[in-house]
Motif scaffolding. Sequence first.
Motif, PDB file in Angstrom:
ATOM      1  N   ILE A 180       0.847  -1.197   0.000  1.00 41.06           N
ATOM      2  CA  ILE A 180       0.000   0.000   0.000  1.00 41.06           C
ATOM      3  C   ILE A 180       0.883   1.246   0.000  1.00 41.06           C
ATOM      4  O   ILE A 180       2.036   1.211   0.429  1.00 41.06           O
ATOM      5  N   ASN A 181       0.324   2.354  -0.494  1.00 39.74           N
ATOM      6  CA  ASN A 181       1.050   3.616  -0.553  1.00 39.74           C
ATOM      7  C   ASN A 181       0.539   4.638   0.441  1.00 39.74           C
ATOM      8  O   ASN A 181       1.106   5.734   0.554  1.00 39.74           O
TER       9      ASN A 181
ATOM     10  N   LEU B 239      -3.928 -11.924   1.504  1.00 36.29           N
ATOM     11  CA  LEU B 239      -3.846 -11.655   0.082  1.00 36.29           C
ATOM     12  C   LEU B 239      -4.291 -10.242  -0.241  1.00 36.29           C
ATOM     13  O   LEU B 239      -5.203  -9.700   0.395  1.00 36.29           O
ATOM     14  N   GLY B 240      -3.640  -9.661  -1.260  1.00 34.04           N
ATOM     15  CA  GLY B 240      -4.016  -8.337  -1.717  1.00 34.04           C
ATOM     16  C   GLY B 240      -5.282  -8.380  -2.556  1.00 34.04           C
ATOM     17  O   GLY B 240      -5.826  -9.448  -2.859  1.00 34.04           O
ATOM     18  N   VAL B 241      -5.737  -7.190  -2.963  1.00 26.20           N
ATOM     19  CA  VAL B 241      -7.009  -7.097  -3.681  1.00 26.20           C
ATOM     20  C   VAL B 241      -6.828  -6.738  -5.150  1.00 26.20           C
ATOM     21  O   VAL B 241      -7.817  -6.586  -5.883  1.00 26.20           O
TER      22      VAL B 241
ATOM     23  N   CYS C 269      -3.205   1.107  -3.738  1.00 19.73           N
ATOM     24  CA  CYS C 269      -2.595  -0.220  -3.650  1.00 19.73           C
ATOM     25  C   CYS C 269      -1.560  -0.339  -4.770  1.00 19.73           C
ATOM     26  O   CYS C 269      -1.742   0.225  -5.851  1.00 19.73           O
ATOM     27  N   GLN C 270      -0.491  -1.073  -4.514  1.00 20.30           N
ATOM     28  CA  GLN C 270       0.573  -1.183  -5.502  1.00 20.30           C
ATOM     29  C   GLN C 270       1.004  -2.630  -5.687  1.00 20.30           C
ATOM     30  O   GLN C 270       1.174  -3.357  -4.713  1.00 20.30           O
TER      31      GLN C 270
ATOM     32  N   PRO D 144       8.263  -1.896  -7.586  1.00 20.26           N
ATOM     33  CA  PRO D 144       6.985  -1.709  -8.289  1.00 20.26           C
ATOM     34  C   PRO D 144       6.979  -2.410  -9.641  1.00 20.26           C
ATOM     35  O   PRO D 144       7.956  -2.376 -10.385  1.00 20.26           O
ATOM     36  N   CYS D 145       5.882  -3.041  -9.949  1.00 18.84           N
ATOM     37  CA  CYS D 145       5.752  -3.812 -11.192  1.00 18.84           C
ATOM     38  C   CYS D 145       5.800  -2.875 -12.393  1.00 18.84           C
ATOM     39  O   CYS D 145       5.098  -1.851 -12.426  1.00 18.84           O
TER      40      CYS D 145
END
Length: 446
Positions: free
Chosen positions: A193-194, A254-256, A305-306, A384-385
Amino acid sequence: MKVDGVDKFLAGVEKWTSEKSTKPDFGARVFKISHDEKGDRLTWVRVTGGKIATKDVILGDQKANQLRIYNGTKFTVAQEVTAGGICAIPGLTGTHPGQGLGGETDAAIPAIQPVLNYAVDSKDNEIHICLDALRELEDEDPQLHVSWSEHLQEIRIQIMGEIQLEILQQILLDRFHLDIGFGEGSILYKETINQAVEGVGHFEPLRHYAEVHLLMQPAPRGSGLTFDANCSLEVLGKNWQNQVLSNLGAKEHLGVLTGSPITDMKITLVGGRASIVHSVGGDFREATWRAVRQGLMMLKERNECQLLEPWYRFRLEVGQDQIGRAMSDIQRMSGQFDTPDTGVDQTTLTGVAPVSEMQGYIQEVRAYTHGQGELECVIDGYRPCHNADDVIATKDYHPVSDLENTPGSVFCAHGAGYPVQWEDVPEAAHVEYTYSRDEFMKMTNK
């Protein structure tokens, strides 16, 4: 070997080394987990201080019922082992390599983590027999991560690469007589998260009650997940706070964005409520897990979200006439590189690039350098992707439909429980929010 110089070598070791001092109190460190021919679990320890004797309590209420000194596959049973000695203790549970016992501290967490995810093809073998074998190997080597999806009836493993995959396949065949295969490997993404947020989870079906408020803050890259409590005992009792902290660490959250594991954030218990009559431990498990997901959904709505992906740090050696091709390739992979180091015949290029792009690049290097080029890659952590939108679209993950990780809550009215969607939880919550939106912004901008 000719055994020449052994005496001189041992004399040098005796002269130039000193024996490490030991502490009088018991201490030991686990360095290996294995299983004997009967399937008994063995915990191998090196005693670093004091001594360990048979029937000593060494972990919780677990005793060392037997101390085995191995020589090959045979062993003798010792009554005690002093500092500097090594032994295997059968029957212990909950131990893992690197764990400190007694006065010894835990070893550092391995810096290299798996970045590839593979589905297991059980072929003609019973899927649960394969799962049991992999769980046993995971117990011996925590770097092997095994997960089981009850819904998909599928086993997935997380490892470093194809070489480790071949070794694992051979071990399963030799040791467990299981001939299995693996699907195509995929990148193991993570999410973070940012911005700070307060997630709320409420669980109140009939005769149950729990509400949990969690402050979720971004943390430095590579720090993983940390859990803390900053909640008055008058608001939530110590027992319930311990339940929340325990449940935070009890599962992989898990992320969203893509359903990938979350990382690099601090989660703090800041509020909640229990019922003297209706609350039980399982209620706070449900409320805690829902609070994490609800907070993530709030941030997803704000685009905070990142998605993260693993990156390689590479060292590439090619001929001087091929450096242009190499630099062009790295740029195409969304990588970064330092100023090339030009030698007599070869030029060295160092930098970083996404694992997803650089995977398999060694074959290209060998082709355009006619086997003269060299490429070395080591995992350099998560960043970061570089193509997050494409990955998220491909994964097509629907967090609200993931019933095992639901962001919604359950409230009660007129003697019956009813579901409340994550976006409506703030208005339905029984406990006021601890922080405002402006305070979240200040936390993030510190």
